[in-house]
Design an enzyme around this catalytic site. Structure first.
Site, PDB file in Angstrom:
ATOM      1  N   GLU A  93       0.817  -1.213   0.000  1.00 20.88           N
ATOM      2  CA  GLU A  93       0.000   0.000   0.000  1.00 20.88           C
ATOM      3  C   GLU A  93       0.852   1.266   0.000  1.00 20.88           C
ATOM      4  O   GLU A  93       1.966   1.275   0.532  1.00 20.88           O
ATOM      5  CB  GLU A  93      -0.907  -0.005   1.240  1.00 20.88           C
ATOM      6  CG  GLU A  93      -2.006  -1.048   1.122  1.00 20.88           C
ATOM      7  CD  GLU A  93      -2.853  -1.198   2.377  1.00 20.88           C
ATOM      8  OE1 GLU A  93      -4.062  -1.334   2.240  1.00 20.88           O
ATOM      9  OE2 GLU A  93      -2.300  -1.187   3.486  1.00 20.88           O
ATOM     10  N   CYS A 106       3.243   8.516   0.856  1.00 20.19           N
ATOM     11  CA  CYS A 106       3.871   7.654   1.849  1.00 20.19           C
ATOM     12  C   CYS A 106       4.050   6.290   1.186  1.00 20.19           C
ATOM     13  O   CYS A 106       3.069   5.645   0.826  1.00 20.19           O
ATOM     14  CB  CYS A 106       2.942   7.577   3.059  1.00 20.19           C
ATOM     15  SG  CYS A 106       3.494   6.432   4.322  1.00 20.19           S
ATOM     16  N   CYS A 113       6.930  -6.599   7.392  1.00 18.02           N
ATOM     17  CA  CYS A 113       8.080  -6.043   8.105  1.00 18.02           C
ATOM     18  C   CYS A 113       8.534  -7.067   9.136  1.00 18.02           C
ATOM     19  O   CYS A 113       7.723  -7.715   9.779  1.00 18.02           O
ATOM     20  CB  CYS A 113       7.698  -4.736   8.802  1.00 18.02           C
ATOM     21  SG  CYS A 113       9.092  -3.939   9.629  1.00 18.02           S
ATOM     22  N   CYS A 117       7.243  -4.624  15.775  1.00 16.81           N
ATOM     23  CA  CYS A 117       6.872  -3.658  16.820  1.00 16.81           C
ATOM     24  C   CYS A 117       5.443  -3.950  17.284  1.00 16.81           C
ATOM     25  O   CYS A 117       4.558  -4.190  16.460  1.00 16.81           O
ATOM     26  CB  CYS A 117       6.977  -2.227  16.289  1.00 16.81           C
ATOM     27  SG  CYS A 117       8.615  -1.852  15.651  1.00 16.81           S
ATOM     28  N   CYS A 120       2.228  -1.982  15.873  1.00 16.32           N
ATOM     29  CA  CYS A 120       2.103  -1.732  14.433  1.00 16.32           C
ATOM     30  C   CYS A 120       1.526  -2.937  13.700  1.00 16.32           C
ATOM     31  O   CYS A 120       2.010  -4.059  13.851  1.00 16.32           O
ATOM     32  CB  CYS A 120       3.479  -1.385  13.869  1.00 16.32           C
ATOM     33  SG  CYS A 120       3.532  -1.238  12.077  1.00 16.32           S
ATOM     34  N   CYS A 333      -0.856   5.822  10.167  1.00 22.86           N
ATOM     35  CA  CYS A 333       0.401   5.208  10.607  1.00 22.86           C
ATOM     36  C   CYS A 333       0.128   3.898  11.318  1.00 22.86           C
ATOM     37  O   CYS A 333      -0.691   3.829  12.217  1.00 22.86           O
ATOM     38  CB  CYS A 333       1.126   6.104  11.611  1.00 22.86           C
ATOM     39  SG  CYS A 333       1.642   7.649  10.952  1.00 22.86           S
TER      40      CYS A 333
HETATM   41  N1  SAH Z   1       9.564   1.025   9.662  1.00 22.87           N
HETATM   42  C1  SAH Z   1       9.736   2.441   9.666  1.00 22.87           C
HETATM   43  C2  SAH Z   1       8.786   3.142   8.756  1.00 22.87           C
HETATM   44  C3  SAH Z   1       7.340   2.721   8.748  1.00 22.87           C
HETATM   45  S1  SAH Z   1       6.386   2.948  10.202  1.00 22.87           S
HETATM   46  C4  SAH Z   1       9.617   2.977  11.055  1.00 22.87           C
HETATM   47  O1  SAH Z   1       9.163   2.254  11.949  1.00 22.87           O
HETATM   48  O2  SAH Z   1      10.012   4.122  11.257  1.00 22.87           O
HETATM   49  C5  SAH Z   1       5.992   4.679  10.170  1.00 22.87           C
HETATM   50  C6  SAH Z   1       5.612   5.260  11.547  1.00 22.87           C
HETATM   51  O3  SAH Z   1       4.326   4.770  12.010  1.00 22.87           O
HETATM   52  C7  SAH Z   1       6.598   4.942  12.640  1.00 22.87           C
HETATM   53  O4  SAH Z   1       7.029   6.159  13.219  1.00 22.87           O
HETATM   54  C8  SAH Z   1       5.799   4.156  13.655  1.00 22.87           C
HETATM   55  O5  SAH Z   1       6.269   4.386  14.954  1.00 22.87           O
HETATM   56  C9  SAH Z   1       4.394   4.653  13.414  1.00 22.87           C
HETATM   57  N2  SAH Z   1       3.374   3.743  13.860  1.00 22.87           N
HETATM   58  C10 SAH Z   1       3.389   2.390  13.755  1.00 22.87           C
HETATM   59  N3  SAH Z   1       2.259   1.880  14.301  1.00 22.87           N
HETATM   60  C11 SAH Z   1       1.519   2.913  14.731  1.00 22.87           C
HETATM   61  C12 SAH Z   1       0.237   3.025  15.343  1.00 22.87           C
HETATM   62  N4  SAH Z   1      -0.489   1.945  15.630  1.00 22.87           N
HETATM   63  N5  SAH Z   1      -0.226   4.265  15.643  1.00 22.87           N
HETATM   64  C13 SAH Z   1       0.513   5.361  15.344  1.00 22.87           C
HETATM   65  N6  SAH Z   1       1.701   5.331  14.746  1.00 22.87           N
HETATM   66  C14 SAH Z   1       2.218   4.111  14.444  1.00 22.87           C
HETATM   67 FE1  SF4 Z   2       8.085  -2.310  10.938  1.00 20.65          FE
HETATM   68 FE2  SF4 Z   2       5.880  -1.143  11.862  1.00 20.65          FE
HETATM   69 FE3  SF4 Z   2       8.023  -1.359  13.424  1.00 20.65          FE
HETATM   70 FE4  SF4 Z   2       8.064   0.352  11.334  1.00 20.65          FE
HETATM   71  S1  SF4 Z   2       6.748   0.475  13.145  1.00 20.65           S
HETATM   72  S2  SF4 Z   2       9.665  -1.110  11.956  1.00 20.65           S
HETATM   73  S3  SF4 Z   2       6.807  -0.812   9.855  1.00 20.65           S
HETATM   74  S4  SF4 Z   2       6.802  -3.071  12.595  1.00 20.65           S
END
Ligand code: SAH
Ligand code: SF4
Length: 344
Positions: A93, A106, A113, A117, A120, A333
């Site tokens: 996406e 974006c 991934c 985390c 996410c 995000c």
């Molecule tokens: N993997 C990279 C880029 C993609 S994630 C990274 O982690 O930076 C992009 C952003 O979305 C990151 O800053 C992450 O902390 C944020 N993010 C992930 N899950 C989220 C959520 N459930 N609510 C708000 N922000 C989130």
């Molecule tokens: Fe991967 Fe989501 Fe963590 Fe970014 S925030 S590194 S996309 S798992």
């Protein structure tokens, strides 16, 4: 199409080599680049500047690969989400975010991934595969083609995937986005979960692009739990890499901090954040968590979000609260998972 060369996978030099190897004059290479990157040709057939004969001849050995636009959804706030199909049937996406005179795309760097985390959704399915450079840059070309005559002005690598874990292909894509699509480096931001050695390597491979770090915690105990990569590169190592990141005048590193109720949103956290970031030219984006199914984590109250922000601004830091857009279409995000089920 398997044995033919995808012209979008070739660098500038390789395009020239390809044309010369066919015994064609060099201006044919310029024409090819112009048709692919500025006129968004999606097949050799569209290149009417080439004779039918030439198109057929090239078509025997090469083709122009394209992401398939599988779905396009528009949020009530104007954000649009694109679901793209890849040649092997996987999906990714991209999210288009209009804001005043800016059109930010974006983009994704991986299918899924590996970082896992806990907050996410993209991380939930694990890593399916890395994207190739052309699949990264074709997100930009495909959206530009769809929104013609408008054009994307800014790029953020904040979609699916960890860009630093697909370093070579990401760097290759960024180079061609700058060179061929004409988006300047200062309008490109790469966001990482914190692969410290790659943060140090990035300025050599792709100088002058903006860096964003998903910090999300102020102690290793909490960050270990939220972002497993922290066990490998703890906060101290990460901050040290940030201090070494070369910044042009007026530029800042973006610190992303997802606020999660009762986990990392206390006033003590805010104070620790001030201390951690001392001496780093940066701005902080506070992102209240976008909750999703399958996770018990919650978004903090507005009161605690503002209290957190106040500690930072009282200490003369730039700290903005960023409500991520497109929540109604799961485009915000951390909500991207690149599948139809995402449509609820
Ligand atoms: N993997 C990279 C880029 C993609 S994630 C990274 O982690 O930076 C992009 C952003 O979305 C990151 O800053 C992450 O902390 C944020 N993010 C992930 N899950 C989220 C959520 N459930 N609510 C708000 N922000 C989130
Ligand atoms: Fe991967 Fe989501 Fe963590 Fe970014 S925030 S590194 S996309 S798992």
């Amino acid at each position: 199409m398997s044995n033919r060369i995808n012209l979008k996978s070739l660098s500038r030099d390789k395009i020239f080599n390809f044309i010369e190897a066919r015994g064609l004059p060099r201006y044919r290479a310029d024409q090819l680049l112009n048709w692919i990157y500025e006129r968004y040709a999606s097949s050799l057939e569209e290149i009417t500047e080439f004779s039918k004969d030439l198109r057929t001849r090239l078509g025997e050995i090469a083709y122009i690969g394209n992401l398939a636009v599988v779905d396009r959804q528009r949020s009530s706030d104007g954000t649009e989400k694109f679901l793209f199909g890849l040649e092997d049937g996987q999906t990714i996406e991209s999210v288009l975010i209009p804001d005043k005179d800016r059109l930010t795309l974006c983009i994704s760097s991986q299918v899924g991934c590996a970082m896992g985390c806990s907050f996410c959704l993209t991380g939930k399915s694990g890593l399916l595969r890395n994207l190739r450079a052309w699949e990264i840059l074709d997100q930009v070309l495909s959206v530009n083609r769809l929104i013609k005559p408008k054009k994307i002005t800014n790029i953020v690598l904040m979609g699916m995937g960890e860009p630093m874990a697909n370093f070579e292909e990401v760097v290759d894509a960024l180079k061609r986005i700058v060179l061929f699509i004409g988006i300047s480096k200062r309008k490109i931001t790469l966001s990482t979960a914190g692969l410290a050695p790659k943060i140090i390597e990035l300025p050599k491979a792709a100088p002058d692009i903006n860096l964003a770090i998903s910090l999300n915690a102020t102690t290793d105990a909490v960050r270990d739990r939220l972002m497993p990569i922290n066990r490998k590169y703890p906060i101290r190592i990460l901050i040290d890499a940030l201090r070494r990141y070369p910044l042009k005048p007026m530029r800042k590193i973006t610190i992303e901090y997802v606020l999660i109720a009762g986990v990392n949103d206390s006033v003590e956290d805010a104070r620790r954040l001030v201390r951690l970031l001392k001496g780093i030219r940066c701005k902080v984006n506070l992102i209240p968590l976008n909750p999703h199914e399958g996770s018990a984590l919650q978004r903090p109250s507005d009161v605690s979000v503002f209290a957190f922000q106040k500690v930072l601004t009282d200490n003369k830091m730039t700290a903005l609260i960023r409500e991520s857009k497109g929540q109604d279409i799961l485009a915000a995000c951390g909500q991207l998972r690149g599948s139809y089920e995402g449509k609820q």
